[in-house]
Design a protein around this motif. Structure first.
Motif, PDB file in Angstrom:
ATOM      1  N   LEU A  56       0.828  -1.209   0.000  1.00 24.44           N
ATOM      2  CA  LEU A  56       0.000   0.000   0.000  1.00 24.44           C
ATOM      3  C   LEU A  56       0.862   1.259   0.000  1.00 24.44           C
ATOM      4  O   LEU A  56       0.428   2.317  -0.443  1.00 24.44           O
ATOM      5  CB  LEU A  56      -0.924   0.013   1.222  1.00 24.44           C
ATOM      6  CG  LEU A  56      -1.974  -1.096   1.280  1.00 24.44           C
ATOM      7  CD1 LEU A  56      -2.740  -1.016   2.594  1.00 24.44           C
ATOM      8  CD2 LEU A  56      -2.907  -1.026   0.091  1.00 24.44           C
ATOM      9  N   GLU A  57       2.087   1.152   0.497  1.00 22.71           N
ATOM     10  CA  GLU A  57       2.991   2.305   0.592  1.00 22.71           C
ATOM     11  C   GLU A  57       3.935   2.425  -0.609  1.00 22.71           C
ATOM     12  O   GLU A  57       4.754   3.326  -0.658  1.00 22.71           O
ATOM     13  CB  GLU A  57       3.832   2.229   1.873  1.00 22.71           C
ATOM     14  CG  GLU A  57       3.035   2.387   3.146  1.00 22.71           C
ATOM     15  CD  GLU A  57       2.352   1.093   3.570  1.00 22.71           C
ATOM     16  OE1 GLU A  57       2.854  -0.010   3.238  1.00 22.71           O
ATOM     17  OE2 GLU A  57       1.313   1.176   4.219  1.00 22.71           O
ATOM     18  N   GLY A  58       3.863   1.512  -1.552  1.00 22.74           N
ATOM     19  CA  GLY A  58       4.764   1.508  -2.693  1.00 22.74           C
ATOM     20  C   GLY A  58       5.452   0.162  -2.809  1.00 22.74           C
ATOM     21  O   GLY A  58       5.114  -0.785  -2.109  1.00 22.74           O
ATOM     22  N   SER A  59       6.442   0.081  -3.682  1.00 23.09           N
ATOM     23  CA  SER A  59       7.108  -1.206  -3.892  1.00 23.09           C
ATOM     24  C   SER A  59       8.277  -1.367  -2.919  1.00 23.09           C
ATOM     25  O   SER A  59       8.943  -0.401  -2.557  1.00 23.09           O
ATOM     26  CB  SER A  59       7.582  -1.323  -5.335  1.00 23.09           C
ATOM     27  OG  SER A  59       8.533  -0.337  -5.630  1.00 23.09           O
ATOM     28  N   HIS A  60       8.490  -2.613  -2.511  1.00 23.42           N
ATOM     29  CA  HIS A  60       9.587  -2.974  -1.616  1.00 23.42           C
ATOM     30  C   HIS A  60      10.239  -4.239  -2.147  1.00 23.42           C
ATOM     31  O   HIS A  60       9.554  -5.145  -2.628  1.00 23.42           O
ATOM     32  CB  HIS A  60       9.079  -3.234  -0.190  1.00 23.42           C
ATOM     33  CG  HIS A  60       8.505  -2.034   0.463  1.00 23.42           C
ATOM     34  ND1 HIS A  60       9.267  -1.134   1.156  1.00 23.42           N
ATOM     35  CD2 HIS A  60       7.239  -1.562   0.514  1.00 23.42           C
ATOM     36  CE1 HIS A  60       8.494  -0.165   1.614  1.00 23.42           C
ATOM     37  NE2 HIS A  60       7.257  -0.411   1.233  1.00 23.42           N
ATOM     38  N   MET A  61      11.538  -4.317  -2.034  1.00 25.55           N
ATOM     39  CA  MET A  61      12.259  -5.511  -2.445  1.00 25.55           C
ATOM     40  C   MET A  61      12.240  -6.526  -1.306  1.00 25.55           C
ATOM     41  O   MET A  61      12.450  -6.163  -0.147  1.00 25.55           O
ATOM     42  CB  MET A  61      13.700  -5.174  -2.818  1.00 25.55           C
ATOM     43  CG  MET A  61      13.820  -4.224  -3.992  1.00 25.55           C
ATOM     44  SD  MET A  61      12.947  -4.754  -5.484  1.00 25.55           S
ATOM     45  CE  MET A  61      13.925  -6.181  -5.962  1.00 25.55           C
ATOM     46  N   ALA A  62      11.973  -7.778  -1.656  1.00 28.01           N
ATOM     47  CA  ALA A  62      11.993  -8.864  -0.675  1.00 28.01           C
ATOM     48  C   ALA A  62      13.282  -9.650  -0.863  1.00 28.01           C
ATOM     49  O   ALA A  62      13.664  -9.969  -1.986  1.00 28.01           O
ATOM     50  CB  ALA A  62      10.788  -9.778  -0.854  1.00 28.01           C
ATOM     51  N   SER A  63      13.938  -9.946   0.227  1.00 31.90           N
ATOM     52  CA  SER A  63      15.146 -10.775   0.198  1.00 31.90           C
ATOM     53  C   SER A  63      14.746 -12.235   0.401  1.00 31.90           C
ATOM     54  O   SER A  63      13.715 -12.525   1.018  1.00 31.90           O
ATOM     55  CB  SER A  63      16.096 -10.368   1.330  1.00 31.90           C
ATOM     56  OG  SER A  63      16.478  -9.018   1.191  1.00 31.90           O
ATOM     57  N   ALA A  73      -6.456  -6.246   5.405  1.00 32.01           N
ATOM     58  CA  ALA A  73      -7.150  -5.585   4.295  1.00 32.01           C
ATOM     59  C   ALA A  73      -6.747  -6.218   2.965  1.00 32.01           C
ATOM     60  O   ALA A  73      -6.878  -5.602   1.915  1.00 32.01           O
ATOM     61  CB  ALA A  73      -6.856  -4.090   4.296  1.00 32.01           C
ATOM     62  N   ASN A  74      -6.212  -7.444   3.010  1.00 33.31           N
ATOM     63  CA  ASN A  74      -5.773  -8.182   1.827  1.00 33.31           C
ATOM     64  C   ASN A  74      -4.549  -7.547   1.164  1.00 33.31           C
ATOM     65  O   ASN A  74      -4.225  -7.849   0.029  1.00 33.31           O
ATOM     66  CB  ASN A  74      -6.909  -8.363   0.828  1.00 33.31           C
ATOM     67  CG  ASN A  74      -6.962  -9.764   0.291  1.00 33.31           C
ATOM     68  OD1 ASN A  74      -6.461 -10.694   0.912  1.00 33.31           O
ATOM     69  ND2 ASN A  74      -7.556  -9.933  -0.874  1.00 33.31           N
ATOM     70  N   GLU A  75      -3.866  -6.649   1.876  1.00 33.59           N
ATOM     71  CA  GLU A  75      -2.645  -6.033   1.371  1.00 33.59           C
ATOM     72  C   GLU A  75      -1.485  -6.995   1.596  1.00 33.59           C
ATOM     73  O   GLU A  75      -1.554  -7.852   2.463  1.00 33.59           O
ATOM     74  CB  GLU A  75      -2.385  -4.697   2.078  1.00 33.59           C
ATOM     75  CG  GLU A  75      -1.835  -4.797   3.488  1.00 33.59           C
ATOM     76  CD  GLU A  75      -2.839  -5.119   4.585  1.00 33.59           C
ATOM     77  OE1 GLU A  75      -2.478  -4.940   5.765  1.00 33.59           O
ATOM     78  OE2 GLU A  75      -3.958  -5.565   4.292  1.00 33.59           O
ATOM     79  N   VAL A  76      -0.446  -6.871   0.784  1.00 29.64           N
ATOM     80  CA  VAL A  76       0.724  -7.736   0.946  1.00 29.64           C
ATOM     81  C   VAL A  76       1.953  -6.881   1.218  1.00 29.64           C
ATOM     82  O   VAL A  76       2.032  -5.734   0.781  1.00 29.64           O
ATOM     83  CB  VAL A  76       0.961  -8.638  -0.288  1.00 29.64           C
ATOM     84  CG1 VAL A  76      -0.162  -9.637  -0.458  1.00 29.64           C
ATOM     85  CG2 VAL A  76       1.157  -7.830  -1.547  1.00 29.64           C
TER      86      VAL A  76
END
Length: 92
Positions: A56-63, A73-76
């Motif tokens: 919801l806050e933008g894209s994030h890289m997952a390690s 709220a079904n957000e990931v």
């Protein structure tokens, strides 16, 4: 300042192993920005650039080793393993 306690909620989560991209996408859905790619092109992109999770806050890289969480709220969003283990416990 008031203090608050997090309500107990049950979430769904999956660990990103670096080898389970299809399982992650089945869990999160495929973002519109890559729907024009073939599956092979998408796999190559993730291998070269890493797994990007759209929150919801933008894209994030997952390690590799991070948990991908689906919230109330079904957000990931990705969560570092040490934080995940301090915050969540398995339920039956």
């Amino acid at each position: 300042m008031a203090k608050y306690r997090k309500r107990p909620v049950v979430i769904d989560a999956i660990e990103w192993t670096g080898e389970n991209l299809r399982e992650i996408i089945n869990f999160t859905g495929l973002h519109d920005s890559v729907k024009h790619l073939s599956w092979e092109e998408y796999e190559t992109l993730v291998k070269e650039k890493g797994l990007k999770v759209f929150t919801l806050e933008g894209s994030h890289m997952a390690s590799v080793g991070d948990f991908i969480i689906k919230g109330v709220a079904n957000e990931v969003y990705p969560c570092k393993p040490n934080v995940f283990k301090k915050t969540y416990e398995a339920v039956e």
